[in-house]
Design a protein around this motif. Structure first.
Motif, short mmCIF file in Angstrom:
data_model
loop_
_atom_site.label_atom_id
_atom_site.label_comp_id
_atom_site.label_asym_id
_atom_site.label_seq_id
_atom_site.Cartn_x
_atom_site.Cartn_y
_atom_site.Cartn_z
N LEU A 152 41.67 58.54 64.77
CA LEU A 152 40.99 59.15 65.92
C LEU A 152 39.62 59.69 65.53
O LEU A 152 38.68 59.63 66.34
N ALA A 153 39.47 60.17 64.31
CA ALA A 153 38.16 60.66 63.86
C ALA A 153 37.15 59.52 63.80
O ALA A 153 35.99 59.67 64.20
N VAL A 154 37.60 58.36 63.30
CA VAL A 154 36.72 57.19 63.26
C VAL A 154 36.36 56.75 64.68
O VAL A 154 35.20 56.49 65.00
N ALA A 155 37.38 56.69 65.54
CA ALA A 155 37.13 56.29 66.93
C ALA A 155 36.18 57.26 67.61
O ALA A 155 35.25 56.84 68.32
N ARG A 156 36.37 58.56 67.40
CA ARG A 156 35.49 59.56 68.01
C ARG A 156 34.04 59.35 67.58
O ARG A 156 33.11 59.37 68.40
N GLU A 157 33.86 59.13 66.29
CA GLU A 157 32.52 58.91 65.77
C GLU A 157 31.84 57.71 66.44
O GLU A 157 30.68 57.77 66.84
N ARG A 158 32.59 56.63 66.59
CA ARG A 158 32.04 55.42 67.22
C ARG A 158 31.79 55.62 68.71
O ARG A 158 30.78 55.18 69.24
N PHE A 159 32.73 56.29 69.40
CA PHE A 159 32.56 56.51 70.83
C PHE A 159 31.39 57.47 71.10
O PHE A 159 30.67 57.30 72.09
N VAL A 160 31.20 58.48 70.25
CA VAL A 160 30.07 59.39 70.43
C VAL A 160 28.77 58.62 70.25
O VAL A 160 27.81 58.79 71.00
N ALA A 161 28.72 57.74 69.25
CA ALA A 161 27.50 56.99 68.97
C ALA A 161 27.22 55.90 69.99
O ALA A 161 26.07 55.67 70.38
N GLU A 162 28.28 55.21 70.47
CA GLU A 162 28.09 54.03 71.30
C GLU A 162 28.65 54.15 72.71
O GLU A 162 28.50 53.22 73.51
N GLY A 163 29.34 55.23 73.01
CA GLY A 163 30.00 55.36 74.30
C GLY A 163 31.25 54.49 74.36
O GLY A 163 31.71 53.97 73.33
N PHE A 164 31.76 54.31 75.56
CA PHE A 164 32.99 53.54 75.73
C PHE A 164 32.79 52.08 75.34
O PHE A 164 33.75 51.36 75.11
N ALA A 165 31.54 51.65 75.23
CA ALA A 165 31.26 50.26 74.86
C ALA A 165 31.60 49.96 73.40
O ALA A 165 31.66 48.79 73.01
N ALA A 166 31.84 50.99 72.58
CA ALA A 166 32.21 50.75 71.18
C ALA A 166 33.40 49.81 71.12
O ALA A 166 34.36 49.96 71.88
N SER A 167 33.34 48.83 70.24
CA SER A 167 34.42 47.83 70.20
C SER A 167 35.61 48.34 69.40
O SER A 167 35.45 49.02 68.38
N THR A 168 36.80 48.00 69.87
CA THR A 168 38.00 48.37 69.13
C THR A 168 38.05 47.63 67.80
O THR A 168 38.54 48.16 66.81
N ARG A 169 37.50 46.43 67.77
CA ARG A 169 37.44 45.68 66.51
C ARG A 169 36.58 46.44 65.49
O ARG A 169 36.96 46.58 64.32
N GLY A 170 35.43 46.96 65.94
CA GLY A 170 34.57 47.73 65.05
C GLY A 170 35.22 49.02 64.58
O GLY A 170 35.09 49.41 63.42
N ILE A 171 35.93 49.68 65.49
CA ILE A 171 36.64 50.92 65.13
C ILE A 171 37.69 50.62 64.07
O ILE A 171 37.79 51.31 63.05
#
Length: 196
Positions: free
Chosen positions: A13-32
């Motif tokens: 969840l910490a990794v996902a939060r970091e990506r979502f904060v940086a990219e919004g909901f558009a952050a890819s689950t593959r990238g996370i």
């Protein structure tokens, strides 16, 4: 030695939060998943949808209610205490603004649904803590009877708005403390019983 699943979920969840904060909901689950060092399928084993992952990851950190509401003596002048509480609430919203803005911008976000899903939501804790303090003041006769929910909403809503205004550069990115105290004093005047 294997780590507990809860710890792994927290890291994920910490990794996902970091990506979502940086990219919004558009952050890819593959990238996370890639940054977290797991297969994308692992995300969907733990979280059924991307939205479920998003909302779990974007749960704001809890406020320090003891510091904001309890650490000052009950004997302190309530109007002064309201000002200090406003300073603490604004500091909390400044801290969570990077998470809060993408969270509330999500098209599926609804506060009531969010609180129902996460009853221990930090935002809910903050509002309930404020209401409990104000109800004690109601019982003492310092606040208009029944006004606690409205006063808590006014204070939380105003401090959240100030934190968002600061993020877009209003007041040079930081509201002066004396202005925050003046705003809290205005809210207090609306809550306090009029003399006589």
């Amino acid at each position: 030695m294997a780590r507990r699943k809860r710890l792994e979920d927290d890291e994920l969840l910490a990794v996902a939060r970091e990506r979502f904060v940086a990219e919004g909901f558009a952050a890819s689950t593959r990238g996370i998943a890639q940054v977290a060092g797991v297969a994308e399928a692992v995300l969907f084993q733990r979280f059924k949808t991307k939205a479920e992952l998003f909302f779990a990851a974007m749960l704001p950190p809890p406020p320090n209610l003891h510091e904001i509401l309890v650490s000052r003596p009950d004997s302190e002048e309530p109007s002064r205490r309201m000002e200090d509480i406003a300073i603490g609430v604004l500091a909390y919203f400044r801290e969570i603004a990077p998470v809060l803005l993408p969270l509330v911008s999500h098209p599926e976000f609804n506060y009531e649904s969010f609180v129902a899903r996460y009853p221990e939501s930090p935002l809910n804790q903050l509002v309930e803590g404020l209401q409990a303090w104000l109800k004690r003041l109601e019982a003492r006769g310092d606040v208009v009877e029944g006004a606690s929910p409205a006063v808590a909403l006014a204070l939380v809503g105003t401090m959240a708005s100030l934190a968002i205004f600061e993020r877009i550069g209003v007041h040079g990115g930081e509201t002066p403390e004396d202005m925050v105290r003046q705003v809290a004093a205005v809210i207090w005047r609306g809550a306090a019983l009029a003399p006589g």
